[in-house]
Design a protein around this motif. Structure first.
Motif, PDB file in Angstrom:
ATOM      1  N   THR A 111       0.758  -1.205   0.122  1.00 62.42           N
ATOM      2  CA  THR A 111      -0.015   0.139  -0.049  1.00 62.42           C
ATOM      3  C   THR A 111       1.096   1.224  -0.005  1.00 62.42           C
ATOM      4  O   THR A 111       2.235   1.114  -0.075  1.00 62.42           O
ATOM      5  CB  THR A 111      -0.719   0.068   1.390  1.00 62.42           C
ATOM      6  OG1 THR A 111      -1.887   1.154   1.217  1.00 62.42           O
ATOM      7  CG2 THR A 111      -0.006   0.300   2.420  1.00 62.42           C
ATOM      8  N   SER A 117      -4.975   5.359   3.816  1.00 66.13           N
ATOM      9  CA  SER A 117      -4.869   4.045   3.026  1.00 66.13           C
ATOM     10  C   SER A 117      -4.156   3.035   4.041  1.00 66.13           C
ATOM     11  O   SER A 117      -4.812   1.729   4.033  1.00 66.13           O
ATOM     12  CB  SER A 117      -4.239   4.261   1.937  1.00 66.13           C
ATOM     13  OG  SER A 117      -4.522   5.167   0.892  1.00 66.13           O
ATOM     14  N   HIS A 120      -7.212   1.882   6.595  1.00 68.60           N
ATOM     15  CA  HIS A 120      -8.051   0.855   5.782  1.00 68.60           C
ATOM     16  C   HIS A 120      -7.755  -0.444   5.643  1.00 68.60           C
ATOM     17  O   HIS A 120      -8.126  -1.292   5.860  1.00 68.60           O
ATOM     18  CB  HIS A 120      -8.252   1.494   4.561  1.00 68.60           C
ATOM     19  CG  HIS A 120      -9.263   2.609   4.547  1.00 68.60           C
ATOM     20  ND1 HIS A 120     -10.623   2.672   5.095  1.00 68.60           N
ATOM     21  CD2 HIS A 120      -9.428   3.862   4.044  1.00 68.60           C
ATOM     22  CE1 HIS A 120     -11.163   3.737   5.006  1.00 68.60           C
ATOM     23  NE2 HIS A 120     -10.487   4.406   4.289  1.00 68.60           N
ATOM     24  N   LEU A 121      -6.070  -0.646   5.319  1.00 73.19           N
ATOM     25  CA  LEU A 121      -5.774  -1.659   5.187  1.00 73.19           C
ATOM     26  C   LEU A 121      -5.491  -2.685   6.185  1.00 73.19           C
ATOM     27  O   LEU A 121      -6.060  -3.643   6.493  1.00 73.19           O
ATOM     28  CB  LEU A 121      -4.457  -1.953   4.316  1.00 73.19           C
ATOM     29  CG  LEU A 121      -3.700  -3.112   4.106  1.00 73.19           C
ATOM     30  CD1 LEU A 121      -4.615  -4.100   3.437  1.00 73.19           C
ATOM     31  CD2 LEU A 121      -2.329  -2.838   3.375  1.00 73.19           C
ATOM     32  N   ALA A 124      -8.732  -3.985   7.779  1.00 71.95           N
ATOM     33  CA  ALA A 124      -9.242  -4.945   6.888  1.00 71.95           C
ATOM     34  C   ALA A 124      -8.608  -6.162   7.212  1.00 71.95           C
ATOM     35  O   ALA A 124      -9.107  -7.447   6.945  1.00 71.95           O
ATOM     36  CB  ALA A 124      -9.106  -4.678   5.364  1.00 71.95           C
ATOM     37  N   PRO A 177      -3.143  -3.272  -4.378  1.00 66.04           N
ATOM     38  CA  PRO A 177      -4.524  -2.883  -4.611  1.00 66.04           C
ATOM     39  C   PRO A 177      -4.579  -2.556  -5.869  1.00 66.04           C
ATOM     40  O   PRO A 177      -3.748  -1.963  -6.598  1.00 66.04           O
ATOM     41  CB  PRO A 177      -4.423  -1.501  -3.791  1.00 66.04           C
ATOM     42  CG  PRO A 177      -3.065  -1.199  -3.673  1.00 66.04           C
ATOM     43  CD  PRO A 177      -2.198  -2.125  -3.847  1.00 66.04           C
ATOM     44  N   ALA A 204     -10.371  -2.274   0.428  1.00 64.16           N
ATOM     45  CA  ALA A 204      -9.828  -3.077   1.422  1.00 64.16           C
ATOM     46  C   ALA A 204     -10.832  -4.090   2.073  1.00 64.16           C
ATOM     47  O   ALA A 204     -10.582  -5.016   2.460  1.00 64.16           O
ATOM     48  CB  ALA A 204      -8.954  -2.333   2.397  1.00 64.16           C
ATOM     49  N   LEU A 207     -11.175  -7.645   1.050  1.00 68.07           N
ATOM     50  CA  LEU A 207      -9.867  -8.505   1.124  1.00 68.07           C
ATOM     51  C   LEU A 207     -10.011  -9.626   1.560  1.00 68.07           C
ATOM     52  O   LEU A 207      -9.434 -10.824   1.173  1.00 68.07           O
ATOM     53  CB  LEU A 207      -8.785  -7.679   1.876  1.00 68.07           C
ATOM     54  CG  LEU A 207      -7.750  -7.053   1.205  1.00 68.07           C
ATOM     55  CD1 LEU A 207      -6.846  -6.135   2.111  1.00 68.07           C
ATOM     56  CD2 LEU A 207      -6.927  -7.916   0.139  1.00 68.07           C
TER      57      LEU A 207
END
Length: 384
Positions: A111, A117, A120-121, A124, A177, A204, A207
């Motif tokens: 990422t 960002s 979010h990852l 997730a 991504p 995300a 995932l």
């Protein structure tokens, strides 16, 4: 907002996504060591970053373990970024991180280092074990960074090598991504690092399903959904950008002088604020339902309806000055709404770069002409 004119003057090849260069979802160098080697980060403590909850020893060194649950500080930071506070430096240090209790066979997720960002990852990945390779995207989100070249082939290669990733994991797969794809030559990454690139879902939040399907994305995962809530959370930045703009502050100052007795400068502030509200909030909120394609036309249409409706409720003017003032409002305010609404293209995945440039080349001259005629009508209304 004024940087939209810079975009208008630039060659399309010089700009990448809809964001202007100064306001692209972060777009500022992080306070940390962007230009430092991207290898294993020096051990950090929870006191340094509240989202670091430990560390794990690897053959390549000590890797920080990050939380998958956002803290109050994370949420506060996100809200402030939404309000354009510290938005240009809302980033994390590039490098390799861990979530859960990863082993050499755990997946590697790539990422950018825009903090939102990254958050979010890691959120997730709650309940999973894995590695997160954070690229130095200068604090820009993945999609914009892919267009600007910071989420790209060379950066991935350098981060993989600097992190010693080949010594950390036994497999040779990177999960990227999908929105990062425009900036990445997967074959070149594979050739130079021996790591295969697999593109994950756009969001995300998908995932988990992606991993459970054997790292395969469904067509629905490949489709970007610009939902109402996606659009409305972006509007605070639009509002702040307008209300902190020096030209808008000058307009407020003129209104204050009008209230103080300088009759020549008097104008209807609620009417003006309504036009601003249309451009900053109403057009993004109603985006798919306004029956024209171009953002500027969407803003102009709603701005015209608002202005005409407001004036209609005031009743027909009884003097020539009144008619001239009404004409001034009808020429200036829809153009203002159109201009602000057009700025939202920078937050939208709907329009392409070439489409934005094409729209601006047509719309901006018309806005200037309309506003100029409106200003002339305003002056006439004051002197006759």
């Amino acid at each position: 907002m004024t940087k939209i004119f810079d975009r208008f003057l630039k060659d399309p090849g010089e700009v990448s996504c809809g964001c202007d260069d100064g306001g692209c979802c972060g777009s500022g160098p992080a306070k940390s060591d962007h230009d430092a080697a991207a290898g294993p980060l020096s051990p950090l403590t929870p006191a340094d970053h509240r989202w670091i909850i430990g560390s794990v020893e690897t053959p390549a060194g000590v890797i920080p373990v990050v939380a998958t649950e956002l803290s109050r500080a994370d949420r506060r930071g996100r809200i402030l970024a939404r309000l354009s506070v510290n938005r240009m430096s809302y980033s994390v240090r590039p490098g390799l991180y861990a979530v859960g209790k990863p082993d050499p066979w755990s997946s590697v997720f790539v990422t950018g280092n825009y903090k939102m960002s990254f958050d979010h990852l890691r959120r997730a990945l709650d309940g999973r074990d894995g590695w997160i390779l954070v690229l130095d995207t200068r604090g820009i989100n993945v999609w914009c960074a892919a267009g600007k070249g910071t989420f790209g082939t060379e950066e991935i290669i350098s981060r993989v090598e600097a992190a010693g990733l080949a010594r950390v994991v036994s497999h040779r797969t990177l999960i990227l991504p999908q929105l990062g794809a425009p900036g990445v030559a997967a074959h070149e990454v594979a050739k130079r690092t021996k790591f295969r690139v697999v593109y994950g879902p756009i969001r995300a939040e998908d995932l988990g399903a992606f991993l459970e399907a054997g790292s395969k994305a469904t067509p629905e995962m490949r489709r970007y959904r610009f939902r109402f809530r996606d659009r409305i959370v972006l509007t605070p930045v639009e509002i702040v950008m307008v209300f902190t703009n020096k030209y808008f502050l000058a307009v407020l100052a003129l209104w204050g002088l009008g209230i103080a007795g300088v009759k020549f400068l008097a104008f209807n502030l609620p009417l003006v604020l309504g036009a601003v509200f249309i451009g900053t909030v109403l057009v993004p909120a109603l985006l798919p339902w306004i029956p024209v394609r171009r953002f500027s036309l969407k803003g102009w249409l709603l701005g015209f309806l608002w202005t005409a409706g407001f004036l209609a409720l005031q009743g027909a003017p009884v003097t020539a000055a009144g008619w001239s003032l009404a004409a001034a409002y009808l020429l200036i305010l829809p153009a203002l709404s159109a201009f602000i609404a057009m700025n939202f293209t920078g937050s939208s995945p709907i329009t392409s770069l070439s489409g934005v440039v094409k729209e601006m080349k047509t719309a901006v001259p018309l806005m200037i002409l309309s506003s100029g005629l409106g200003l002339a009508a305003f002056i006439v209304s004051a002197v006759i």
